[in-house]
Every structure is written in C-alpha cells, then in structure tokens.
Write an enzyme that holds these catalytic residues in place. Structure first.
Site, short mmCIF file in Angstrom:
data_model
loop_
_atom_site.label_atom_id
_atom_site.label_comp_id
_atom_site.label_asym_id
_atom_site.label_seq_id
_atom_site.Cartn_x
_atom_site.Cartn_y
_atom_site.Cartn_z
N TYR A 283 17.26 -26.47 -26.09
CA TYR A 283 18.45 -26.75 -25.30
C TYR A 283 18.67 -28.24 -25.07
CZ TYR A 283 19.19 -21.88 -23.95
OH TYR A 283 19.46 -20.54 -23.94
N LYS B 287 4.85 -19.16 -27.63
CA LYS B 287 4.71 -18.61 -28.98
C LYS B 287 3.85 -19.59 -29.76
CE LYS B 287 5.96 -15.53 -32.13
NZ LYS B 287 5.74 -14.09 -32.08
N ASP C 152 6.88 -12.41 -27.24
CA ASP C 152 7.35 -11.09 -27.68
C ASP C 152 6.56 -9.99 -26.96
OD1 ASP C 152 5.39 -12.36 -29.15
OD2 ASP C 152 5.90 -11.44 -31.06
N ASP D 276 15.46 -18.51 -20.59
CA ASP D 276 16.83 -18.02 -20.53
C ASP D 276 16.87 -16.53 -20.90
OD1 ASP D 276 19.55 -18.02 -20.28
OD2 ASP D 276 19.96 -19.15 -22.11
#
Ligand code: NAD
Length: 361
Positions: free
Chosen positions: A124, A191, A225, A249
C-alpha cells in the site's frame, strides 16, 4: 472545556453514517466542537481535489478526527484518499476490534479480538510503476540484471517495502495495546515462508520484540492463509493480531464478516501526533442516499474516539445504549434483522435516534 474534533463525512453512504454518529455523540452531552470539512466526491466538485489541504491541516491542528468512507476509483483515477490521509499524517497503527455483539447476525459468537494493521508500508506504500512506462522498463532491466528471477517486460510493478522501523513500531504498539487492554496474546501474521526478506523481517522483528514482553504477553506467529482458516474455525484462540498492511486489510473484512458484517465493524488510525477514527466499511455507493445502511460501525468508531479523548464513562454509556438497541432488535437496520427483507427494519437515522432515546432513559 470542549474538544475540537475534525469531522469528514466522506461520500457515498458516508454523510448518512457520519450524521447518525454525530447525533449519538451529541446526545451524550459531551462537549465536542465539530469542525466539518469536505473530502471525497463533494470536494472534487467544489475544490477540484478529493483531499483539500484544509482537511489535512484541520486534523493536524485538532489531532483528533472522525470520518465516513470515501470512494476510490478501481484500477484508475486518483489514489485512495484514505491511504493518503494515513500516510500524510503518519497514522501508522490501524486498530480494528472485532467481537460478537448480542443481537447481530454473527457467523461465530466466540469472536473477541483486535486487529492491529500496519498502515503506512507494504504493497500500500503507493510505489507503483505502470505497464510500459519508462520507469517500469528501467526498473525491469535493473531487476533482471540483479536477480536470478526474471521479470517479464510486459509487467506492471508494485513495490512491497517493509522496514525495521515500521515493523518495530507497529509490533510494539500491538504489545502495548495488549497490556493496556488486558489481552493475553499477540499473534503475528505473515507469509515469511514465501516472502523471506520482507515478511521474514516482520517476523524476526516480532520474535525479538516478544522477548521484551515475555511473561506478560504471550506470542506466536501464524502464516496468513492458515490464519484465515483458523479464524473461521476457531476464532476464540485469538486475542490481538498484528499484520502488515495488505493482510491486515483483508483479515479485517474476514473478521467483520464473522461478527455479522461490515455494518458493525469500527476502526481507528493512530499516529504519534493524530488519531483518525472511521468504520471499516467503504462508501457502499449502491446504498447512498437511501437512509438504509447500518450506522453501528461509525457509532462504535465514535465511541473509540470518545475513549481516545479521555471520555471513558461517556463512551461506556453510549456503548450500553447502542448495544441495548441492537439486542432488542426492533429499531435496527435491515442487516440486523433475521430476514434482510423484514419490512420492520428502520433507516440509518431512525436507528441512531433509538440509541439517543436509550441514552436519555
Ligand atoms: P463497501 O464496504 O463500501 O461495501 C460492500 C458491501 O458491504 C455493501 O454493498 C453492503 O452490502 C455492505 N455494507 C457496507 N457498509 C455497510 C453498512 N454500514 N451497513 C450495512 N451494510 C454495509 O465495499 P466496496 O463496495 O468494495 O467499496 C465501495 C467503495 O468504498 C470503493 O470505492 C472503496 O475503495 C471504498 N472504500 C473506502 C474505505 C474507506 O473510506 N476507509 C474502506 C473500504 C472501501
């Protein structure tokens, strides 16, 4: 003495939910001097920009603001005003509580957690290079000379910066938030198995800072995930989540869905010099001007704002009134009814007025 608060109504459903929130906060009799400024679509019409400097200056001066959502064109047009505000004012910590509220259409009644999302970095950051632009061509050539992995020439590029500074301050914020609010555990979401350098940096910073809080706040790390699946199946295992910007987000909306939808999910963007409160939801253009959507997320954001300015008992009184109205399930918007087509559902303003009546009783 009254507190001056900047109020940005936004666009789409923004002006409706902002008005509902203002009614409720004013009904508490707290002394707030609202400084209302125009942003989003009405500001484009009036000033030719969705984010006039006057709005930024007002927040810098008052140090506290609350806003309705603002539309962002998808894949084209101006950059998100919401992201610009967070970056311009360095509102690095996005705080989004998600908890079950009795009377809502929650998918899971065991959710009681807070998301702490980093607000200024990651994908972002706005460092993007458009397809076939000179900068993209130059960058692709550089990358292909430096990396064993080759980037295709017909690529657009977004950069994912994650810094030690940005990671340290958001992770420390999450631990301090846990201590202040009596929470037991911080779960760092990443991740790092794939993005070994950026998410790896975030993870290693978390592991280091966790040692400072050992014995006071527990720490774990969870791959994003897996976290999404865990949150759907066992949300009661989680307390405070700390995440880089993009995962934060997405996981915020997942948690909003678990507790009954975007209509009831509040948020705050906190920096060293200012705080900006806003619902998690967007401008829902298809409902604009219909007096239909749920004002709860914005009223709860107003309650977070009252706590922030030290009006804790007022915040608690408003929260009691709001939760009572939701629990009764009578004067509530369509999304809080068992049947979304229930004709007894009331409008945005009527629900806010029911909260005001409850406050007076
Ligand atoms: P959205 O959150 O505006 O709406 C998605 C759906 O959620 C709606 O169609 C509605 O069904 C439901 N919903 C949202 N708010 C609700 C409420 N108060 N009560 C009941 N139901 C509600 O998401 P979107 O349609 O993806 O985005 C619309 C615009 O808002 C986009 O331009 C987006 O960029 C922008 N946006 C702004 C912000 C912000 O201002 N902080 C946040 C998210 C999205």
């Amino acid at each position: 003495m009254s507190t001056r608060v900047t109020l940005l109504a936004g666009d789409g459903i923004g002006p409706e939910v902002a008005l509902a929130m203002k009614k409720c906060v004013d009904a508490t009799k707290v002394k707030i001097d609202w400084e209302e400024l125009c942003v989003g679509a009405p500001a484009i019409a009036q000033f030719g920009t969705p984010l006039p400097q006057a709005a930024i200056d007002s927040i810098k001066k008052n140090k506290v603001a609350i806003k309705g959502p603002i539309e962002t064109p998808v894949g084209k047009g101006f950059r998100s005003v919401n992201v610009q505000l967070r970056q311009e004012l360095d509102l690095y910590a996005c705080v989004r509580p998600a908890r079950y509220i009795e009377g809502t259409r929650a998918v899971n009644t065991k959710v009681n957690l807070t998301i702490i999302r980093e607000n200024t970095e990651d994908l972002y950051a706005g460092v993007e290079f458009d397809l076939y632009s000179d900068a993209a061509k130059h960058l692709i050539k550089e990358i292909n000379s430096l990396s064993k992995k080759q980037v295709r020439e017909d690529s657009a590029i977004s950069i994912k910066p994650i810094s030690v500074f940005g990671s340290e301050r958001i992770i420390r914020y999450a631990f301090e938030y846990a201590l202040k609010s009596g929470r037991q555990k911080v779960s760092l979401v990443h991740k790092a198995n794939i993005m070994k350098f950026t998410d790896g940096l975030f993870l290693h910073t978390g592991q280091k800072i966790a040692q400072e809080y050992a014995g006071r706040v527990a720490f774990e790390d969870v791959i994003v995930d897996n976290m999404c699946m865990q949150l759907v199946q066992k949300p009661e295992l989680y307390d405070v989540l700390v995440l880089p910007n993009l995962y934060g987000d997405i996981v915020s909306d997942l948690c909003a869905g678990l507790v009954g939808g975007l209509g009831i999910a509040p948020g705050a963007n906190i920096g060293t010099n200012a705080a900006l409160f806003e619902p998690v939801h967007g401008s829902a253009p298809k409902y604009a001007g219909q007096n239909k959507v749920n004002p709860t997320a914005t009223i709860l954001s107003g309650i977070m704002m009252l706590e922030h300015i030290g009006e804790s008992s007022t915040a608690a009184a408003l929260e009691r009134a709001l939760l009572a109205v939701i629990k009764e399930g009578v004067d509530v918007t369509y999304d809080l009814k068992a049947d979304r087509n229930d004709t007894t559902a009331v409008g945005t303003q009527e629900m806010a007025e029911a909260v005001c009546r409850k406050l007076r009783n």
